[in-house]
Design an enzyme around this catalytic site. Structure first.
Site, PDB file in Angstrom:
ATOM      1  N   VAL A 161       0.830  -1.199   0.000  1.00  0.00           N
ATOM      2  CA  VAL A 161       0.000   0.000   0.000  1.00  0.00           C
ATOM      3  C   VAL A 161       0.868   1.254   0.000  1.00  0.00           C
ATOM      4  O   VAL A 161       0.551   2.250  -0.657  1.00  0.00           O
ATOM      5  CB  VAL A 161      -0.957  -0.002   1.210  1.00  0.00           C
ATOM      6  CG1 VAL A 161      -1.723   1.317   1.297  1.00  0.00           C
ATOM      7  CG2 VAL A 161      -1.939  -1.169   1.106  1.00  0.00           C
ATOM      8  N   GLU A 162       1.983   1.205   0.722  1.00  0.00           N
ATOM      9  CA  GLU A 162       2.853   2.369   0.835  1.00  0.00           C
ATOM     10  C   GLU A 162       3.600   2.676  -0.462  1.00  0.00           C
ATOM     11  O   GLU A 162       3.629   3.811  -0.912  1.00  0.00           O
ATOM     12  CB  GLU A 162       3.865   2.156   1.967  1.00  0.00           C
ATOM     13  CG  GLU A 162       3.292   2.244   3.361  1.00  0.00           C
ATOM     14  CD  GLU A 162       2.959   3.668   3.768  1.00  0.00           C
ATOM     15  OE1 GLU A 162       3.438   4.624   3.106  1.00  0.00           O
ATOM     16  OE2 GLU A 162       2.221   3.842   4.750  1.00  0.00           O
ATOM     17  N   SER A 163       4.228   1.666  -1.031  1.00  0.00           N
ATOM     18  CA  SER A 163       5.156   1.941  -2.142  1.00  0.00           C
ATOM     19  C   SER A 163       5.040   0.992  -3.319  1.00  0.00           C
ATOM     20  O   SER A 163       5.745   1.171  -4.313  1.00  0.00           O
ATOM     21  CB  SER A 163       6.601   1.865  -1.626  1.00  0.00           C
ATOM     22  OG  SER A 163       6.947   0.516  -1.307  1.00  0.00           O
TER      23      SER A 163
END
Length: 286
Positions: free
Chosen positions: A160-162
Site C-alpha cells: 500500500v505504501e510503495s
C-alpha cells in the site's frame, strides 16, 4: 571458533592482493544487478570473491544467506560473513549485525572450498511480482518474522505504501519501500532510507511498536502508520482524514483481519483506550 574465523579472514585478505581491484568492482557490480533475476548466479560470484577476501562480496553473500535469496536461508553463515566484513570496516555489515545477531560461527562451504553454493529450493513470493519485487518481499518476510510481525501484514503495508518500490519518494518526503518520513527513520535508527534492509527494519520495528501499543488492532495500527499515533490517540480511533480512511480500507482489503494474526496476538480482547469507571466505544470516523 571466533579466532578461527578471523584467521580465515586474514588468509583471505592476503590472497586478495593478487586480483585487480577495478576488475572485481565491475564483476561485483554485474553480480549485484544479477541478484534481481538470478540471485544464485550472483552468489556463485560472491562466493569466489569472498574466498579472495573481497569485503563487499562477503557482505553481499551474507545478505543472500540472511534472507534466503538464491541460496538457503542460513543466519549463522550470514552473521559469520557479516562479522568478517565488519571487522574489515564495512559499515553496512556492522549495521546488519544489529539485526542478525551472532549465535554461532560457520562460513558457507563455498567460501571455505572451491565449490558452488547450494541453490534455494524455496521461492516465497507470488509469481505476479517482478524479480525486484520478489527480492524486496522476501526481505520484508524475513525481517517481519524476526520481529514477531505477521509477514503478510508487513507486506500489505509495503504494498500500500510503495508497491514494494525501494526508491519511492512521496510528496510528503516519505521514502523507500516502507515510506519512512525523516522523523520515523531517525526514531528507529535508519541511516540510509534507500537501503532496503535498513528501511524495512525501521518500518517493521515501527509496526511492532504500534501493534504492541494498540494490542494488535489492525485498523488502528494502519491508521497510525499513515497519520501518526498522536492523531489516532487524539481522535480515539481512525482520524477523520479521507486519505487515512482510504488507506485503512486498502490495508483491510489486503489483510482481512481485525486483529494481528500471530500466535501471541490471536484471540486477545482489544481495549486500546481503557477508561476508568465508564468506558466508551472506540470511534471510527467514516
Amino acid at each position: 571458533m571466533l579466532t578461527t574465523i578471523f584467521s580465515i579472514t586474514l588468509a583471505l585478505s592476503v590472497a586478495s592482493g593478487n586480483d585487480n581491484e577495478a576488475q572485481w568492482q565491475a564483476r561485483l557490480a554485474k553480480a549485484t544487478q544479477q541478484e534481481m533475476h538470478n540471485p544464485w548466479a550472483a552468489a556463485v560470484t560472491y562466493c569466489y570473491a569472498a574466498r579472495l577476501g573481497i569485503t563487499e562480496a562477503q557482505y553481499r553473500l551474507a545478505m543472500l544467506y540472511a534472507f534466503g535469496i538464491g541460496v538457503p536461508e542460513d543466519r549463522v553463515a550470514a552473521a559469520s560473513l557479516l562479522s568478517i566484513a565488519a571487522e574489515q570496516g564495512h559499515q553496512e555489515a556492522q549495521k546488519m549485525l544489529e539485526t542478525i545477531r551472532i549465535t554461532g560461527h560457520r562460513l558457507p562451504r563455498c567460501v571455505e572450498a572451491d565449490v558452488e553454493p547450494e541453490m534455494s529450493k524455496h521461492t516465497v513470493i507470488s509469481s505476479k511480482m517482478n524479480a525486484n519485487q520478489q527480492v524486496v518481499a522476501n526481505i520484508i518476510s524475513k525481517i517481519a518474522t524476526w520481529h514477531g510481525v505477521d509477514p503478510s501484514f508487513a507486506l500489505t503495508i509495503a504494498k500500500v505504501e510503495s508497491g514494494l518500490n525501494s526508491s519511492a519518494v512521496s510528496p510528503k518526503s516519505a521514502m523507500g519501500v516502507m515510506q519512512l518520513i525523516p522523523e520515523t527513520a531517525a526514531r528507529f535508527n535508519v541511516k540510509d532510507v534507500f537501503n532496503t534492509s535498513q528501511n524495512v527494519k525501521g518500518g517493521v520495528r515501527y509496526l511492532r511498536w504500534l501493534l504492541d501499543r494498540y494490542q494488535g488492532n489492525i485498523a488502528l495500527v494502519a491508521a497510525s502508520y499513515n497519520a501518526g499515533e498522536g492523531k489516532v490517540d487524539h481522535y480515539r480511533g481512525i482520524p477523520p482524514y479521507p486519505e487515512t480512511q482510504q488507506y485503512v480500507k486498502k490495508v483491510l482489503q489486503l489483510y482481512p483481519f481485525s486483529v494481528h494474526q500471530t500466535a501471541a496476538d490471536r484471540g486477545r480482547d482489544i481495549n486500546v483506550f481503557p477508561e476508568p469507571a465508564k468506558s466508551k466505544k472506540i470511534k471510527v470516523y467514516r
